[in-house]
Design a protein around this motif. Structure first.
Motif, PDB file in Angstrom:
ATOM      1  N   LEU A 297       1.153  -1.381   0.126  1.00 27.87           N
ATOM      2  CA  LEU A 297       0.259  -0.402  -0.115  1.00 27.87           C
ATOM      3  C   LEU A 297       1.401   1.179  -0.083  1.00 27.87           C
ATOM      4  O   LEU A 297       1.753   1.220   0.884  1.00 27.87           O
ATOM      5  N   PRO A 298       0.793   2.324  -0.611  1.00 25.64           N
ATOM      6  CA  PRO A 298       0.850   3.307  -0.630  1.00 25.64           C
ATOM      7  C   PRO A 298       0.949   3.963   0.657  1.00 25.64           C
ATOM      8  O   PRO A 298      -0.364   3.772   1.580  1.00 25.64           O
ATOM      9  N   ASP A 299       2.169   5.053   1.050  1.00 24.87           N
ATOM     10  CA  ASP A 299       2.442   5.484   2.308  1.00 24.87           C
ATOM     11  C   ASP A 299       0.815   6.615   2.505  1.00 24.87           C
ATOM     12  O   ASP A 299       0.006   6.629   3.361  1.00 24.87           O
ATOM     13  N   ARG A 300       0.107   6.633   0.976  1.00 23.49           N
ATOM     14  CA  ARG A 300      -0.640   7.909   1.313  1.00 23.49           C
ATOM     15  C   ARG A 300      -2.141   7.297   1.734  1.00 23.49           C
ATOM     16  O   ARG A 300      -2.623   7.524   2.141  1.00 23.49           O
ATOM     17  N   ALA A 301      -2.367   6.243   1.086  1.00 24.47           N
ATOM     18  CA  ALA A 301      -3.242   5.261   1.229  1.00 24.47           C
ATOM     19  C   ALA A 301      -3.758   4.643   2.222  1.00 24.47           C
ATOM     20  O   ALA A 301      -4.367   4.396   3.245  1.00 24.47           O
ATOM     21  N   GLY A 302      -1.953   4.302   3.337  1.00 25.96           N
ATOM     22  CA  GLY A 302      -1.992   3.763   4.642  1.00 25.96           C
ATOM     23  C   GLY A 302      -2.660   5.026   5.268  1.00 25.96           C
ATOM     24  O   GLY A 302      -3.486   4.744   6.472  1.00 25.96           O
ATOM     25  N   ARG A 303      -2.937   5.916   5.867  1.00 23.68           N
ATOM     26  CA  ARG A 303      -2.792   7.438   6.033  1.00 23.68           C
ATOM     27  C   ARG A 303      -3.819   7.717   6.446  1.00 23.68           C
ATOM     28  O   ARG A 303      -4.404   8.043   6.914  1.00 23.68           O
ATOM     29  N   GLN A 304      -4.776   7.141   4.980  1.00 22.86           N
ATOM     30  CA  GLN A 304      -5.988   7.258   4.534  1.00 22.86           C
ATOM     31  C   GLN A 304      -7.053   6.235   6.019  1.00 22.86           C
ATOM     32  O   GLN A 304      -8.065   6.182   6.160  1.00 22.86           O
ATOM     33  N   LEU A 305      -6.198   5.390   5.785  1.00 19.06           N
ATOM     34  CA  LEU A 305      -7.138   4.502   6.544  1.00 19.06           C
ATOM     35  C   LEU A 305      -6.791   4.384   8.437  1.00 19.06           C
ATOM     36  O   LEU A 305      -7.422   4.743   8.765  1.00 19.06           O
ATOM     37  N   LEU A 306      -5.158   4.728   8.341  1.00 17.14           N
ATOM     38  CA  LEU A 306      -4.946   4.829   9.725  1.00 17.14           C
ATOM     39  C   LEU A 306      -4.557   6.399  10.500  1.00 17.14           C
ATOM     40  O   LEU A 306      -4.313   5.981  11.629  1.00 17.14           O
ATOM     41  N   GLY A 307      -4.259   6.708   9.657  1.00 13.98           N
ATOM     42  CA  GLY A 307      -4.459   8.233  10.046  1.00 13.98           C
ATOM     43  C   GLY A 307      -2.434   8.257  10.473  1.00 13.98           C
ATOM     44  O   GLY A 307      -1.927   7.679   9.464  1.00 13.98           O
ATOM     45  N   ASP A 308      -2.508   8.542  11.522  1.00 13.44           N
ATOM     46  CA  ASP A 308      -1.051   9.202  12.362  1.00 13.44           C
ATOM     47  C   ASP A 308      -1.148   8.052  12.574  1.00 13.44           C
ATOM     48  O   ASP A 308       0.481   7.659  12.605  1.00 13.44           O
ATOM     49  N   THR A 309      -1.451   6.346  13.034  1.00 13.99           N
ATOM     50  CA  THR A 309      -1.346   5.846  12.972  1.00 13.99           C
ATOM     51  C   THR A 309      -0.733   4.836  12.263  1.00 13.99           C
ATOM     52  O   THR A 309      -0.153   3.205  13.229  1.00 13.99           O
ATOM     53  N   TRP A 310      -0.380   4.829  11.002  1.00 17.55           N
ATOM     54  CA  TRP A 310      -0.458   4.246  10.152  1.00 17.55           C
ATOM     55  C   TRP A 310       1.255   3.675  10.425  1.00 17.55           C
ATOM     56  O   TRP A 310       1.627   3.058  10.093  1.00 17.55           O
ATOM     57  N   SER A 311       2.111   5.657  10.616  1.00 19.52           N
ATOM     58  CA  SER A 311       3.611   4.997  10.245  1.00 19.52           C
ATOM     59  C   SER A 311       3.882   4.194  11.593  1.00 19.52           C
ATOM     60  O   SER A 311       5.013   4.146  11.143  1.00 19.52           O
ATOM     61  N   VAL A 312       3.378   3.855  12.528  1.00 19.38           N
ATOM     62  CA  VAL A 312       4.259   2.916  13.412  1.00 19.38           C
ATOM     63  C   VAL A 312       2.972   1.712  13.101  1.00 19.38           C
ATOM     64  O   VAL A 312       4.292   0.532  12.901  1.00 19.38           O
ATOM     65  N   ALA A 313       2.395   1.883  12.665  1.00 20.46           N
ATOM     66  CA  ALA A 313       1.363   0.027  12.274  1.00 20.46           C
ATOM     67  C   ALA A 313       2.476  -0.669  10.986  1.00 20.46           C
ATOM     68  O   ALA A 313       2.461  -1.800  11.096  1.00 20.46           O
ATOM     69  N   ALA A 314       2.376   0.361  10.397  1.00 19.64           N
ATOM     70  CA  ALA A 314       3.117  -0.835   8.772  1.00 19.64           C
ATOM     71  C   ALA A 314       4.344  -1.093   8.920  1.00 19.64           C
ATOM     72  O   ALA A 314       4.934  -1.847   8.170  1.00 19.64           O
ATOM     73  N   ALA A 315       5.016  -1.050  10.510  1.00 15.69           N
ATOM     74  CA  ALA A 315       6.527  -1.580  10.278  1.00 15.69           C
ATOM     75  C   ALA A 315       6.314  -2.726  11.406  1.00 15.69           C
ATOM     76  O   ALA A 315       7.018  -3.578  11.156  1.00 15.69           O
ATOM     77  N   LEU A 316       5.371  -3.088  11.571  1.00 15.06           N
ATOM     78  CA  LEU A 316       4.359  -4.607  12.256  1.00 15.06           C
ATOM     79  C   LEU A 316       4.211  -4.786  11.035  1.00 15.06           C
ATOM     80  O   LEU A 316       3.578  -6.532  11.353  1.00 15.06           O
ATOM     81  N   LEU A 317       3.314  -4.757   9.855  1.00 12.52           N
ATOM     82  CA  LEU A 317       2.750  -5.994   9.004  1.00 12.52           C
ATOM     83  C   LEU A 317       3.031  -7.428   8.665  1.00 12.52           C
ATOM     84  O   LEU A 317       2.755  -7.913   9.100  1.00 12.52           O
ATOM     85  N   PRO A 318       4.881  -7.547   8.455  1.00 11.79           N
ATOM     86  CA  PRO A 318       5.156  -8.822   7.632  1.00 11.79           C
ATOM     87  C   PRO A 318       5.280  -9.206   9.867  1.00 11.79           C
ATOM     88  O   PRO A 318       4.721 -10.753   9.293  1.00 11.79           O
ATOM     89  N   ALA A 319       5.545  -8.717  10.345  1.00 10.77           N
ATOM     90  CA  ALA A 319       5.323 -10.044  11.495  1.00 10.77           C
ATOM     91  C   ALA A 319       3.539  -9.928  12.203  1.00 10.77           C
ATOM     92  O   ALA A 319       3.212 -11.465  12.024  1.00 10.77           O
ATOM     93  N   THR A 320       2.772  -9.396  11.669  1.00 13.78           N
ATOM     94  CA  THR A 320       1.620  -9.691  12.257  1.00 13.78           C
ATOM     95  C   THR A 320       0.718 -10.430  10.827  1.00 13.78           C
ATOM     96  O   THR A 320       0.311 -11.284  11.076  1.00 13.78           O
ATOM     97  N   GLY A 321       1.486 -10.263   9.328  1.00 18.04           N
ATOM     98  CA  GLY A 321       0.588 -11.104   8.468  1.00 18.04           C
ATOM     99  C   GLY A 321       1.891 -12.433   9.014  1.00 18.04           C
ATOM    100  O   GLY A 321       0.300 -13.236   8.535  1.00 18.04           O
ATOM    101  N   SER A 322       2.628 -12.807   9.187  1.00 11.55           N
ATOM    102  CA  SER A 322       3.691 -14.108   9.734  1.00 11.55           C
ATOM    103  C   SER A 322       2.424 -14.473  10.712  1.00 11.55           C
ATOM    104  O   SER A 322       1.919 -15.600  11.012  1.00 11.55           O
ATOM    105  N   GLN A 323       2.579 -14.149  11.455  1.00 17.71           N
ATOM    106  CA  GLN A 323       1.243 -14.121  12.853  1.00 17.71           C
ATOM    107  C   GLN A 323       0.080 -14.646  12.522  1.00 17.71           C
ATOM    108  O   GLN A 323      -0.748 -15.585  12.862  1.00 17.71           O
ATOM    109  N   TYR A 324      -0.585 -14.219  11.601  1.00 16.12           N
ATOM    110  CA  TYR A 324      -2.109 -14.518  11.355  1.00 16.12           C
ATOM    111  C   TYR A 324      -1.925 -15.776   9.786  1.00 16.12           C
ATOM    112  O   TYR A 324      -2.920 -16.487   9.884  1.00 16.12           O
TER     113      TYR A 324
END
Length: 414
Positions: A297-324
């Motif tokens: 996802l482009p950074d702009r689209a991520g911020r549309q979804l989660l606002g300011d929280t996107w910057s910290v949540a995006a770094a966790l996506l590989p780990a969270t995806g593996s967890q799921y």
């Protein structure tokens, strides 16, 4: 209602309920600062735990009822009344305690206490409609709730306090609760109201609550604990990342709800286990694909979804995806165990829930929020491996009697 139509309505209802939760978190993230979203997430996580306890204690035993006779109608009416009464008592206690505490989080918890009977009552009616074989009414109720919550949160501006957002979210479920109560009364009028059996020792909900507590609530409460003693932003970061995987929760819930009866139609035990393993592979692959889509996802689209929280949540996506992906394998492993021997699941839930908490805490100490996310993955991976090792061992034993296998086909067999 035909079986296929009922399944479609039930899956659609699960999807609408999950979509509501996802959009609530997305709206809160866009309306809040990072710190306020962390507070909102912590309070919403408390609600999630209470919702799971309510479903385990009243909802899961209720859906085991068969037929539409007076006993079933009485059980539905009693379960809803018990849930609303218990939620009102617990909510009043929570609000009274929070009156004595200062801070934005305490005010948000106070609001949660006030709206708790509304949100838990509306959820309890969904179980009642499912038991009465009227899933279309549950779907109607959840659609109304979705429309109301989006309308309520859509009127807010950036910077709304967590307490205000919690109050609006909770009160927006009131129209759906009133409609559901009226429809349920029409279906259960005249049936006796029996609350005392739900408090007796041996009520099935007591066992299911223990399973929920060790299997789900433990990891969520440990996240809250780390946020309290460590960095409060950890809660918002992990919650933001898991929000993006909300559609997978719908698939997992649908598999847990409809998998056992559908797989139970396969008479050969070996074929049932292989079909469950195939389902695990499909769900794990879906989780991997979804993680890749989110990572691209482009950074702009991520911020549309989660606002300011996107910057910290995006770094966790590989780990969270593996967890799921690991959760998908573990969920299907538990399905297989419940069909083979439902008594084996509680021990696995206890041991590996504690293991997950240990990995979560250790990961946080080593690597902060990212380390905590990878710790959750390791815990889910160990749990998945343990379930399938147990399945393999049970398969080597002498096949169980027919009546035992039939009982195990239920997702919540006593």
């Amino acid at each position: 209602m035909r079986a296929r139509t009922a399944v479609l309505c039930s899956v659609a209802d699960q999807g609408v309920a999950a979509l509501t939760n996802i959009l609530v978190l997305v709206a809160a993230a866009r309306l809040s600062t990072v710190a306020d979203f962390a507070r909102f997430s912590a309070v919403y996580l408390v609600f999630t735990v209470l919702l799971g306890v309510s479903g385990a204690y009243t909802g899961q035993p209720l859906v085991l009822k068969r037929g539409a006779g007076e006993e079933t109608r009485s059980a539905c009416r009693s379960a809803v009344a018990f849930t609303v009464s218990a939620a009102a008592a617990l909510g009043a206690l929570l609000a009274a305690v929070c009156l004595l505490v200062s801070g934005d989080t305490a005010r948000a918890l106070l609001m949660l206490g006030l709206v708790l009977p509304v949100v838990l009552g509306q959820d309890a009616v969904r179980y009642a409609f499912s038991t009465l074989q009227q899933p279309h009414l549950a779907l109607l109720s959840d659609l109304l709730r979705l429309a109301c919550v989006l309308g309520a949160l859509g009127t807010q501006v950036y910077g709304a306090s967590p307490a205000r957002l919690i109050a609006l979210w909770g009160l927006s479920a009131l129209p759906a609760l009133l409609l559901s109560a009226a429809l349920l009364h029409r279906s259960t009028a005249g049936a006796p109201l029996l609350l005392r059996p739900m408090l007796r020792r041996g009520h099935l909900g007591q066992r299911f609550t223990v399973e929920f507590g060790v299997g789900n609530a433990t990891s969520q409460l440990s996240v809250l604990g780390l946020g309290a003693v460590g960095n409060p932003l950890l809660v918002g970061a992990l919650r933001g990342a898991t929000t993006l995987f909300g559609p997978l929760n719908v698939l997992f819930t649908s598999a847990t709800s409809f998998g056992p009866p559908l797989l139970g139609r396969i008479t050969d035990e070996g074929r049932r286990v292989r079909a469950t393993a195939a389902l695990a592979a499909v769900l794990a692959t879906t989780a991997g694909i979804w993680a890749i889509v989110l990572a691209l996802l482009p950074d702009r689209a991520g911020r549309q979804l989660l606002g300011d929280t996107w910057s910290v949540a995006a770094a966790l996506l590989p780990a969270t995806g593996s967890q799921y992906a690991a959760m998908a394998v573990g969920t299907c492993g538990l399905l297989a165990l419940r069909m083979l021997d439902p008594r084996t699941t509680l021990a696995i839930q206890v041991v590996f829930s504690l293991t997950t908490v240990a990995f979560l805490a250790g990961g946080y100490v080593v690597g902060g929020a990212l380390g905590a996310a990878w710790g959750l993955f390791l815990g889910s991976l160990c749990k998945a491996a343990a379930t399938w090792i147990r399945v393999a061992r049970l398969r080597r034993r002498t096949p169980a009697p027919a009546e035992t296998v039939t009982a195990g086909a239920s997702p919540a067999a006593p």
